[in-house]
Design a protein around this motif. Sequence first.
Motif, PDB file in Angstrom:
ATOM      1  N   ILE A   1       0.851  -1.188   0.000  1.00 28.51           N
ATOM      2  CA  ILE A   1       0.000   0.000   0.000  1.00 28.51           C
ATOM      3  C   ILE A   1       0.886   1.237   0.000  1.00 28.51           C
ATOM      4  CG2 ILE A   1      -1.752   1.305   1.287  1.00 28.51           C
ATOM      5  CD1 ILE A   1      -2.602  -1.339   2.583  1.00 28.51           C
ATOM      6  N   GLN A   2       0.460   2.273  -0.714  1.00 27.02           N
ATOM      7  CA  GLN A   2       1.066   3.596  -0.619  1.00 27.02           C
ATOM      8  C   GLN A   2       0.044   4.534   0.007  1.00 27.02           C
ATOM      9  OE1 GLN A   2       1.909   3.516  -4.962  1.00 27.02           O
ATOM     10  NE2 GLN A   2       3.899   4.376  -4.394  1.00 27.02           N
ATOM     11  N   ALA A   3       0.516   5.407   0.888  1.00 31.28           N
ATOM     12  CA  ALA A   3      -0.398   6.305   1.591  1.00 31.28           C
ATOM     13  C   ALA A   3       0.231   7.673   1.765  1.00 31.28           C
ATOM     14  CB  ALA A   3      -0.778   5.723   2.956  1.00 31.28           C
ATOM     15  N   TRP A   4      -0.606   8.705   1.675  1.00 30.46           N
ATOM     16  CA  TRP A   4      -0.199  10.087   1.891  1.00 30.46           C
ATOM     17  C   TRP A   4      -1.191  10.727   2.862  1.00 30.46           C
ATOM     18  CZ3 TRP A   4      -0.229   7.424  -2.581  1.00 30.46           C
ATOM     19  CH2 TRP A   4       0.954   7.356  -3.321  1.00 30.46           C
ATOM     20  N   GLY A   5      -0.708  11.654   3.674  1.00 30.67           N
ATOM     21  CA  GLY A   5      -1.594  12.244   4.664  1.00 30.67           C
ATOM     22  C   GLY A   5      -1.383  13.728   4.853  1.00 30.67           C
ATOM     23  N   ALA A   6      -2.476  14.436   5.160  1.00 31.37           N
ATOM     24  CA  ALA A   6      -2.456  15.861   5.500  1.00 31.37           C
ATOM     25  C   ALA A   6      -3.012  16.005   6.905  1.00 31.37           C
ATOM     26  CB  ALA A   6      -3.278  16.670   4.508  1.00 31.37           C
ATOM     27  N   LEU A   7      -2.244  16.618   7.779  1.00 27.42           N
ATOM     28  CA  LEU A   7      -2.614  16.779   9.184  1.00 27.42           C
ATOM     29  C   LEU A   7      -3.083  18.204   9.424  1.00 27.42           C
ATOM     30  CD1 LEU A   7      -2.649  15.795  12.150  1.00 27.42           C
ATOM     31  CD2 LEU A   7      -0.223  16.440  12.275  1.00 27.42           C
ATOM     32  N   GLY A   8      -4.322  18.356   9.911  1.00 26.94           N
ATOM     33  CA  GLY A   8      -4.853  19.652  10.280  1.00 26.94           C
ATOM     34  C   GLY A   8      -5.044  19.752  11.777  1.00 26.94           C
ATOM     35  N   ASN A   9      -5.601  20.847  12.240  1.00 18.51           N
ATOM     36  CA  ASN A   9      -5.796  21.039  13.668  1.00 18.51           C
ATOM     37  C   ASN A   9      -6.872  20.123  14.235  1.00 18.51           C
ATOM     38  OD1 ASN A   9      -3.835  23.069  14.096  1.00 18.51           O
ATOM     39  ND2 ASN A   9      -5.193  24.577  13.153  1.00 18.51           N
ATOM     40  N   ASP A  10      -7.947  19.900  13.462  1.00 20.72           N
ATOM     41  CA  ASP A  10      -9.035  19.046  13.931  1.00 20.72           C
ATOM     42  C   ASP A  10      -9.433  17.993  12.908  1.00 20.72           C
ATOM     43  OD1 ASP A  10      -9.715  20.314  16.552  1.00 20.72           O
ATOM     44  OD2 ASP A  10     -10.083  22.048  15.263  1.00 20.72           O
ATOM     45  N   THR A  11      -8.707  17.919  11.802  1.00 21.89           N
ATOM     46  CA  THR A  11      -9.045  16.978  10.742  1.00 21.89           C
ATOM     47  C   THR A  11      -7.752  16.373  10.169  1.00 21.89           C
ATOM     48  OG1 THR A  11     -10.949  18.354  10.136  1.00 21.89           O
ATOM     49  CG2 THR A  11     -10.263  16.688   8.544  1.00 21.89           C
ATOM     50  N   VAL A  12      -7.810  15.094   9.867  1.00 20.26           N
ATOM     51  CA  VAL A  12      -6.710  14.412   9.181  1.00 20.26           C
ATOM     52  C   VAL A  12      -7.283  13.756   7.932  1.00 20.26           C
ATOM     53  CG1 VAL A  12      -4.944  12.622   9.308  1.00 20.26           C
ATOM     54  CG2 VAL A  12      -5.476  13.979  11.342  1.00 20.26           C
ATOM     55  N   ILE A  13      -6.585  13.915   6.802  1.00 14.23           N
ATOM     56  CA  ILE A  13      -7.002  13.305   5.542  1.00 14.23           C
ATOM     57  C   ILE A  13      -5.894  12.364   5.079  1.00 14.23           C
ATOM     58  CG2 ILE A  13      -7.578  13.702   3.119  1.00 14.23           C
ATOM     59  CD1 ILE A  13      -8.601  16.483   3.980  1.00 14.23           C
ATOM     60  N   VAL A  14      -6.235  11.115   4.823  1.00 14.83           N
ATOM     61  CA  VAL A  14      -5.282  10.130   4.308  1.00 14.83           C
ATOM     62  C   VAL A  14      -5.868   9.525   3.043  1.00 14.83           C
ATOM     63  CG1 VAL A  14      -4.080   7.951   4.743  1.00 14.83           C
ATOM     64  CG2 VAL A  14      -4.372   9.597   6.604  1.00 14.83           C
ATOM     65  N   TRP A  15      -5.041   9.416   2.002  1.00 15.95           N
ATOM     66  CA  TRP A  15      -5.452   8.731   0.778  1.00 15.95           C
ATOM     67  C   TRP A  15      -4.498   7.571   0.536  1.00 15.95           C
ATOM     68  CZ3 TRP A  15      -3.492   8.712  -4.548  1.00 15.95           C
ATOM     69  CH2 TRP A  15      -4.400   8.123  -5.452  1.00 15.95           C
ATOM     70  N   MET A  16      -5.057   6.404   0.223  1.00 12.72           N
ATOM     71  CA  MET A  16      -4.281   5.175   0.076  1.00 12.72           C
ATOM     72  C   MET A  16      -4.612   4.516  -1.263  1.00 12.72           C
ATOM     73  SD  MET A  16      -5.381   3.777   3.850  1.00 12.72           S
ATOM     74  CE  MET A  16      -4.346   2.323   3.809  1.00 12.72           C
ATOM     75  N   ARG A  17      -3.617   3.861  -1.844  1.00 14.28           N
ATOM     76  CA  ARG A  17      -3.850   3.079  -3.058  1.00 14.28           C
ATOM     77  C   ARG A  17      -2.951   1.846  -3.030  1.00 14.28           C
ATOM     78  NH1 ARG A  17      -0.631   6.743  -7.664  1.00 14.28           N
ATOM     79  NH2 ARG A  17       1.462   6.142  -6.987  1.00 14.28           N
ATOM     80  N   PRO A  18      -3.280   0.788  -3.770  1.00 16.38           N
ATOM     81  CA  PRO A  18      -2.372  -0.345  -3.887  1.00 16.38           C
ATOM     82  C   PRO A  18      -1.028   0.102  -4.465  1.00 16.38           C
ATOM     83  CG  PRO A  18      -4.540  -0.955  -4.687  1.00 16.38           C
ATOM     84  CD  PRO A  18      -4.562   0.532  -4.469  1.00 16.38           C
ATOM     85  N   GLU A  19       0.021  -0.465  -3.987  1.00 12.95           N
ATOM     86  CA  GLU A  19       1.367  -0.089  -4.408  1.00 12.95           C
ATOM     87  C   GLU A  19       1.506  -0.212  -5.923  1.00 12.95           C
ATOM     88  OE1 GLU A  19       5.228  -0.970  -1.948  1.00 12.95           O
ATOM     89  OE2 GLU A  19       4.763  -2.690  -3.242  1.00 12.95           O
ATOM     90  N   GLY A  20       1.948   0.880  -6.559  1.00 14.54           N
ATOM     91  CA  GLY A  20       2.179   0.874  -7.997  1.00 14.54           C
ATOM     92  C   GLY A  20       0.949   1.049  -8.856  1.00 14.54           C
ATOM     93  N   ARG A  21      -0.192   1.346  -8.243  1.00 12.00           N
ATOM     94  CA  ARG A  21      -1.422   1.496  -9.024  1.00 12.00           C
ATOM     95  C   ARG A  21      -1.498   2.915  -9.599  1.00 12.00           C
ATOM     96  NH1 ARG A  21      -6.962   2.472  -9.282  1.00 12.00           N
ATOM     97  NH2 ARG A  21      -8.129   0.779 -10.265  1.00 12.00           N
TER      98      ARG A  21
END
Length: 631
Positions: free
Chosen positions: A536-556
């Motif tokens: 899996i590959q994942a990226w994340g954005a951290l906010g003060n009251d919200t976190v957003i993570v997007w994930m995809r299968p590796e190499g997709r």
Amino acid sequence: TEVGAYKLNITAKDRSGTASVAATFQSTASDAPGSVRVSPRNRRSFEFANGKSYWPLGANIGWGSSRGTYDFDKWLPAYAAAGCNYGRLWLSPEGMTFALERPGKSEDGKGMGQFDLGNAWKVDYVLKQAQKDGIQLMLTIDSYNILRNLDGYPSWEKTPHNRENGGPLRIWTDFWTDAKMDKFYKDKLRYLVARYSAFSNVMAWEFWNEVDITRDFNVDTVRTWHQRMGDTLRALDPYGHLLTTSMGDSMGERSLLLLNQLDFVQTHHYGSDDLAGTVAYQESRKASWGKPHFFGEIGADASGPRAGDDPKGLQIHDPIWMSLATGASGSAMPWWWDSYIDPLNLYHLFGAVHRFIDGIDFPSEQFGQTDVGLAYQNTPRTQRRLDLEISGGPSSWSAAEFNRPAHVRYRDGLVSGNMPLAGLMHGVKNHPDLHNPVAFELSLPRATKFEVEVGDVSGYGGATLRIKLDGEKVAEKDFADPDGATSGTTLTKYAGTYGVTVPAGRHTVTVENVGADWFFVSYRLVGVRSSSSPPIQAWGALGNDTVIVWMRPEGRTWRAVSVAKKSFPPVPPAVLGLKGLPAGIWRAEYWDTWAGKVMSSRTVRVPNSGKVRVPTPSFSTDLAVKMVKVQ
């Protein structure tokens, strides 16, 4: 912008004399949000004048077909119904739906200093319709075409700026310094402000579309021009609409884009193997530039929409979700609105994002990129054997650190040298100064397959891939241009994997383009590393009251799915590792990014350490996780 009583004097003057009239009016309170500005709460975010958050979501809708504004009667409501709030119109070059200047004689209402009032009315009409639909429009004043006379959609022969068409310019480069041209341009700015600035849904004035690919571009001259015209437009516009410009080179030119006269930064990009990966890379680079930033244009191919390869819209979907997960100031804005988004009815891709971001106050969150750890929920007995992907990095047609010969070393699982490598491999004819072969010095415990992944190839003469092993040519592939560069259409039929087997021990593999022009490229060493992490590959954005993570299968990536037609099995249940969160109770929502709905949710307690482990389900295409602090 202020409530109260006002007095107004209107004066008109022509050759017969002067006439004037006085009037009064009362400005009252309104629920309208006002114009968009850079948020004073967070200089990397946008908000309306009333302080309401604004995260641009939409597409380029630069011009219409022969139906003119009737196209916008269809497009604008469709985007609005999907929750979009942004679009972009081009006011140039000549012949486009909204082009304000036309070559010809002044007595016919044409030439410099004359405006096509029919087309100006079309801008009025579309602005009014967009305002009803809650859509902000960026108005692009000029495009590189008008100062380009060779390849790449040139319009110099038709532009009214050209002396041959009655304009003041002997040659395109005079545009930036000619006093008469300056006067004409300032008069045009005055007209634009007088006619359109009262529209609160003018999101921004964009001086240029891809200014760096005007013919004989000189950054110093162009930077000075932007300072001069930026000051002029600031003084003219009483509503303070945002100012920007754009470049074709995805890397951007800091000294131009960071001028005080420009309010936000855009990136334009087409054609890399991994469009979402390019968004992540540029967002990471430009997060420190201190201005709002988003991708003003993105697409799989600058020469066509590739609808047959990508009927579901992966080239739209992935860059937008990556924009969210990397803290961008707005969505990546797709191209091909008329030949791709509308005919394939892909508006629902925007609707899914709109529902996901509903209720997020982006300025107050102050999102920043965060590392996302990944682990199995149930660790397998044996580790996976993985390829080492040396993905294509920056793609540029300008002089740059990566557009020169490079040397990379691989030993014991580690890569070093001239990184990142260029995502474009340039040939020896069209841009010999950018020729950038790569030498890979490899130390291998066993015989290993070395692969070159070729993407799109230039339609201006093709290219030729040559691979050498220890100085001896072992493979060569000619990517011939069948029409001899006549059409310039990007060549897609050569996309694929080209490889050689490298024996165990120390060896040097050299990859070079000995053809005319460029091709997109990345590299791979097959099965050289092991991994205890899930695929899996994942990226994340951290906010003060919200976190957003997007994930995809590796190499997709876009190319893996749409061109190589690779299938990816569902990834196993995993665990996200996050840190830096405020202590408290959080709600974790698991989103289907294509349907735009929550599949399930759970409550997560974050301790005082700020570290938390969040389980994720198995998924096939991708998954978004939104965490919201509830107490």
